[in-house]
Scaffold this active site. Structure first.
Site, PDB file in Angstrom:
ATOM      1  N   ARG A  41       0.841  -1.115  -0.189  1.00  0.00           N
ATOM      2  CA  ARG A  41      -0.002  -0.003  -0.008  1.00  0.00           C
ATOM      3  C   ARG A  41       0.773   1.256  -0.081  1.00  0.00           C
ATOM      4  O   ARG A  41       0.137   2.283  -0.529  1.00  0.00           O
ATOM      5  CB  ARG A  41      -0.932  -0.276   1.253  1.00  0.00           C
ATOM      6  CG  ARG A  41      -1.942   0.912   1.123  1.00  0.00           C
ATOM      7  CD  ARG A  41      -3.037   0.864   2.290  1.00  0.00           C
ATOM      8  NE  ARG A  41      -4.400   1.644   2.128  1.00  0.00           N
ATOM      9  CZ  ARG A  41      -4.443   2.708   2.914  1.00  0.00           C
ATOM     10  NH1 ARG A  41      -3.544   2.914   3.707  1.00  0.00           N
ATOM     11  NH2 ARG A  41      -5.396   3.663   2.716  1.00  0.00           N
ATOM     12  N   ILE A  67      -7.319   8.258  -0.472  1.00  0.00           N
ATOM     13  CA  ILE A  67      -7.204   6.676  -0.639  1.00  0.00           C
ATOM     14  C   ILE A  67      -8.196   6.041   0.641  1.00  0.00           C
ATOM     15  O   ILE A  67      -7.680   6.615   1.693  1.00  0.00           O
ATOM     16  CB  ILE A  67      -5.605   6.246  -0.423  1.00  0.00           C
ATOM     17  CG1 ILE A  67      -5.693   4.863  -0.600  1.00  0.00           C
ATOM     18  CG2 ILE A  67      -5.022   6.767   0.615  1.00  0.00           C
ATOM     19  CD1 ILE A  67      -4.199   4.217  -0.779  1.00  0.00           C
ATOM     20  N   SER A  68      -8.916   5.525   0.155  1.00  0.00           N
ATOM     21  CA  SER A  68      -9.987   4.969   1.149  1.00  0.00           C
ATOM     22  C   SER A  68      -9.291   4.164   2.375  1.00  0.00           C
ATOM     23  O   SER A  68      -7.929   3.575   2.245  1.00  0.00           O
ATOM     24  CB  SER A  68     -11.035   3.757   0.661  1.00  0.00           C
ATOM     25  OG  SER A  68     -11.793   4.540  -0.466  1.00  0.00           O
ATOM     26  N   GLN A  69      -9.788   4.067   3.364  1.00  0.00           N
ATOM     27  CA  GLN A  69      -9.212   3.276   4.581  1.00  0.00           C
ATOM     28  C   GLN A  69      -9.148   1.820   4.462  1.00  0.00           C
ATOM     29  O   GLN A  69     -10.313   1.416   3.699  1.00  0.00           O
ATOM     30  CB  GLN A  69     -10.276   3.634   5.739  1.00  0.00           C
ATOM     31  CG  GLN A  69      -9.809   3.111   7.210  1.00  0.00           C
ATOM     32  CD  GLN A  69     -11.103   3.182   8.302  1.00  0.00           C
ATOM     33  OE1 GLN A  69     -11.635   4.093   8.218  1.00  0.00           O
ATOM     34  NE2 GLN A  69     -10.701   2.615   9.378  1.00  0.00           N
TER      35      GLN A  69
END
Ligand code: SAH
Length: 221
Positions: A41, A67-69
């Site tokens: 990530r 950026i999503s959790q």
């Protein structure tokens, strides 16, 4: 995003911990957890944020987007129940992290971004272009979907949708599934719509989340 990044043992260790956190929050699908374990990530964030990349939180990626959790990515992916070679449409490419999780699960991913700058950056700088040839990038308005490439097995909206876009329902195959955070308040309810073989729709409601809004039209910059 830069191509000079390394995936070290330290990063892998941080990732094992992150996957553990996501699992403890209730994600049970082993294929989703394994996909997240396999994807570095920190490649999706600037170099300064290597450690933050492995905290379970959303993070700004520029152009006012996030950026999503990781937990949210895992949650939406688990609801989609992806099988190899399924055609999946994603609305909101953002950092490409969610699209990469879908691609790692073997899906053929069509991802749309409305912000031209983000779209162009992803075209040039996506670090896994050679590994995930199963991701196709599009610049456009997600409310309209991708009629040329429809129908899709699965559709995923990764921005807060004030209502369920009818064009997207039309672009689902029979037995197809649409997952979206639904609502225009501060929090949105994760919702799953399943299309029956007779064209009818069933709706299921899940937990509440916070997403950036799904906006109308394309942004030129
Ligand atoms: N899936 C992304 C999440 C990004 S945040 C990730 O993994 O990082 C949501 C994204 O949706 C933003 O990049 C935003 O610009 C985009 N977006 C919002 N409305 C949209 C629309 N109508 N069509 C396409 N993209 C949209």
């Amino acid at each position: 995003m830069t191509n000079s990044k390394l995936d070290t043992y330290k990063h892998k260790g941080l990732r094992i911990k992150l996957v553990e956190i996501v699992k403890n929050k209730g994600i049970t699908d082993e294929s989703v957890l394994a996909a997240m374990q396999n994807i570095p990530r920190h490649f999706f964030l600037d170099n300064a944020f290597d450690k933050i990349a492995y905290e379970d939180r959303a993070f700004p990626i520029g152009e006012g987007q996030t950026i999503s959790q990781p937990y949210t990515v895992a949650y939406q992916t688990q609801l989609l129940n992806i099988k190899p070679r399924e055609k999946v449409l994603e609305i909101g490419t953002g950092s490409v992290y969610q699209a990469t999780v879908l691609a790692e699960l073997g899906a053929l991913v069509f991802t749309i971004e409305r912000q031209k700058k983000l779209y162009e950056k992803n075209l040039i700088a996506y670090p896994f272009r050679n590994k995930y040839k199963n991701i196709k990038f599009f610049y456009g308005d997600g409310y309209k979907g991708l009629p040329t490439f429809a129908p899709f097995d699965k559709i995923l909206i990764t921005a807060a949708a004030p209502y369920i876009p009818d064009d997207l329902l039309q672009q689902l195959k029979p037995n197809g599934v649409l997952v979206l955070p639904l609502g225009s308040d501060e929090t949105q309810t994760m919702t799953r719509i399943t299309k029956g073989i007779d064209g009818s729709f069933t709706e299921e409601k899940f937990e509440d989340f916070v997403f950036v809004p799904m906006l109308k039209g394309k942004a030129e910059s």
